[in-house]
Design an enzyme around this catalytic site. Structure first.
Site, short mmCIF file in Angstrom:
data_model
loop_
_atom_site.label_atom_id
_atom_site.label_comp_id
_atom_site.label_asym_id
_atom_site.label_seq_id
_atom_site.Cartn_x
_atom_site.Cartn_y
_atom_site.Cartn_z
CG HIS A 77 -1.75 1.11 1.30
ND1 HIS A 77 -3.38 0.79 0.98
CD2 HIS A 77 -1.52 2.43 1.28
CE1 HIS A 77 -3.90 2.16 1.03
NE2 HIS A 77 -3.13 3.14 1.06
CG HIS A 136 -4.41 0.36 -4.04
ND1 HIS A 136 -3.44 0.92 -3.66
CD2 HIS A 136 -5.12 -0.38 -3.12
CE1 HIS A 136 -3.54 0.79 -2.47
NE2 HIS A 136 -4.32 -0.28 -1.95
C1 NCD Z 1 -9.72 -0.77 1.62
C2 NCD Z 1 -10.66 -1.29 2.77
O1 NCD Z 1 -11.61 -0.87 2.85
O2 NCD Z 1 -10.35 -2.34 3.19
N1 NCD Z 1 -10.32 0.64 1.33
C3 NCD Z 1 -10.00 1.27 0.26
O3 NCD Z 1 -10.36 2.20 0.30
N2 NCD Z 1 -9.42 0.81 -0.82
C4 NCD Z 1 -8.52 -0.65 2.20
C5 NCD Z 1 -7.36 -0.22 1.24
O4 NCD Z 1 -7.19 -1.19 0.26
O5 NCD Z 1 -6.58 0.62 1.39
ZN ZN Z 2 -7.37 -2.67 -1.02
#
Ligand code: NCD
Ligand code: ZN
Length: 352
Positions: free
Chosen positions: A138, A176
Site C-alpha cells: 500500500h 492500486h
Molecule cells: C480498503 C478497505 O476498505 O479495506 N479501502 C479502500 O479504500 N481501498 C483498504 C485499502 O485497500 O486501502
Molecule cells: Zn485494498
C-alpha cells in the site's frame, strides 16, 4: 445484425477485500462469478497475520462459495513488525499463502497493526526475496505533514526506492496505483516490480468525489487524483505493458458506514468491473490489449498458470444500468457507478 461479442481468458483479480461473515457471503458470489482467482486482502479485524490465520480465513471463504465454484482465493498475510520469517516461508512453500501485504501503520482501513519502521521487517523481506514471494505494497506515506494527494509520490521516493535498492530481486506489487508518478516509477523498474490498477481509478478523477456536493461513494484510498494522473493510469493499462494488471480493490462497506460524517474508504465494484474495464479499453481503441490486463499479466508476474476458463462479453446497443445496490439484513451496499455509458456485459463464463 449479430451482437458483437468478445471472448477472453477468464480474468483474475489481483487485489480484493472479501471481508468475513455476512458481508463475505454477500460479495463473494460476484468475485466467484467472473474471476478465476483473487488475491484476498488480509485487513480483517483482527488482521490475518499468520499462516494459521490464513488457513482459517481460506476455509471460511471456501465454505461461503457457491456450489461447484471454480474460484480460487489466494491468501495474503498482513505484515507486522512481529511477523516471523519462518512462518511466512512455511506458509508460502506449503501453498497456503501467496503473498505478504505491507500497510504502513495508519494508512487505511484496519491498518493500525501495520509497519512503522520498515527496517524491523527486513528479515522477513530477505526470506521473501530468496523464495520469490511477492510483497504487496500500500504505497502511501502516513506522515500527517504530507498532503493526502501527495502521499503516493512521497512514498515512492522515501520508502519504495530505498526498499528496491536494498532488495533488488524482491517481487513487489505496487497496489492500486493512482498517480502518473507511480506509473513512471514502475516503468523505470526492472522485471521485479509491477502494479495493480483499479476500475474506479481508470474512470474517475477527484472531481467525482468533490464537485457538486461531497460524494462518499467515490471516496477510497488511495484517493482519486487529478485527470492527468487518471490518463496516465489508462495509458499504462491499455498499453499492454506486462507490469500492469487488474486489481479491483473492491472494498465493500455498508452504505451507512460510508454516508457518515466520517465515512469509510472503499468502493464496491466487482459486480460491474468487467463491464467497466472493457468499456475503458474500447473507449481507448485497445480492446486487443484487454486480455493481457485482465488475464495474462498478473498470472505471469506471480508465476502462476493462465486460467483455463473463458469469459464472453457482449456489446449492447444501449448503455446498461448500474447494478442495483445489494440489500443485506444489516443495510444496503451500493455498487460503483462509473458515471459514463457502459455497453459491455458479461454474457457467459465458460469453465473447463
Ligand atoms: C480498503 C478497505 O476498505 O479495506 N479501502 C479502500 O479504500 N481501498 C483498504 C485499502 O485497500 O486501502
Ligand atoms: Zn485494498
Amino acid at each position: 445484425m449479430t451482437a458483437k461479442t468478445l471472448t477472453i481468458t477468464l480474468p483474475d483479480d489481483w487485489h480484493v477485500h472479501l471481508r468475513s461473515g455476512a458481508l463475505l457471503n454477500a460479495v463473494l458470489p460476484f468475485s466467484a462469478r467472473h474471476f478465476g482467482r483473487a488475491i484476498v486482502m488480509p485487513n480483517l479485524q483482527p488482521p490475518v497475520v499468520k499462516t494459521a490465520d490464513a488457513l482459517v480465513y481460506r476455509q471460511e471463504i471456501a465454505a461461503a462459495l457457491p456450489a461447484n465454484s471454480h474460484f480460487q482465493p489466494l491468501m495474503t498475510l498482513y505484515l507486522t513488525e512481529q511477523t516471523d520469517p519462518e512462518d511466512v516461508k512455511q506458509g508460502f512453500l506449503s501453498g497456503v499463502v501467496t503473498a505478504v501485504k505491507l500497510y504502513p501503520a495508519g494508512a487505511t482501513t484496519n491498518s493500525a497493526a501495520g509497519v512503522k519502521n520498515i527496517e524491523a521487517v527486513y528479515p522477513v523481506l530477505e526470506v521473501m526475496e530468496a523464495i520469490g514471494m511477492p510483497l504487496l505494497v500500500h504505497g502511501e506515506v502516513v506522515d500527517p505533514e504530507v498532503d493526502i494527494f501527495d502521499r503516493e509520490a512521497v512514498f515512492i521516493e522515501k520508502k519504495l526506492q530505498p526498499l528496491r535498492v536494498r532488495f533488488p530481486k524482491l517481487k513487489v506489487v505496487f497496489e492500486h496505483l493512482t498517480t502518473k508518478d507511480g506509473v513512471d516509477y514502475v516503468k523505470s523498474c526492472a522485471q521485479y516490480t509491477a502494479a495493480t490498477l483499479t476500475p474506479h481509478h481508470l474512470v474517475i478523477n477527484r472531481n467525482a468525489m468533490l464537485v457538486g456536493g461531497i460524494k462518499p461513494h467515490y471516496y477510497c484510498l488511495p484517493v482519486a487524483k487529478r485527470e492527468i494522473h487518471r490518463l496516465a493510469l489508462v495509458e499504462a493499462a491499455t498499453s499492454g505493458d506486462a507490469r500492469f494488471f487488474l486489481g479491483t480493490d473492491s472494498a465493500p462497506h455498508l452504505d451507512q458506514a460510508k454516508l457518515s460524517a466520517c465515512g469509510c474508504a472503499g468502493i464496491f465494484n466487482v459486480a460491474n468491473t468487467l463491464s467497466i474495464v472493457t468499456q475503458v479499453f474500447e473507449n481507448n481503441n485497445a480492446l486487443n490489449q484487454l486480455e493481457r490486463f485482465t488475464s495474462y499479466n498478473g498470472a505471469r508476474f506471480y508465476g502462476l498458470p493462465i486460467n483455463q476458463g473463458q469469459l464472453v462479453l457482449e456489446r449492447h446497443n444501449e448503455p446498461l444500468p448500474v447494478p442495483e445496490a445489494l440489500s443485506l439484513s444489516q443495510g444496503s451496499l451500493t455498487v460503483f457507478d462509473p458515471l459514463m455509458p457502459v455497453y459491455w456485459a458479461v454474457k457467459q463464463v465458460i469453465t473447463p
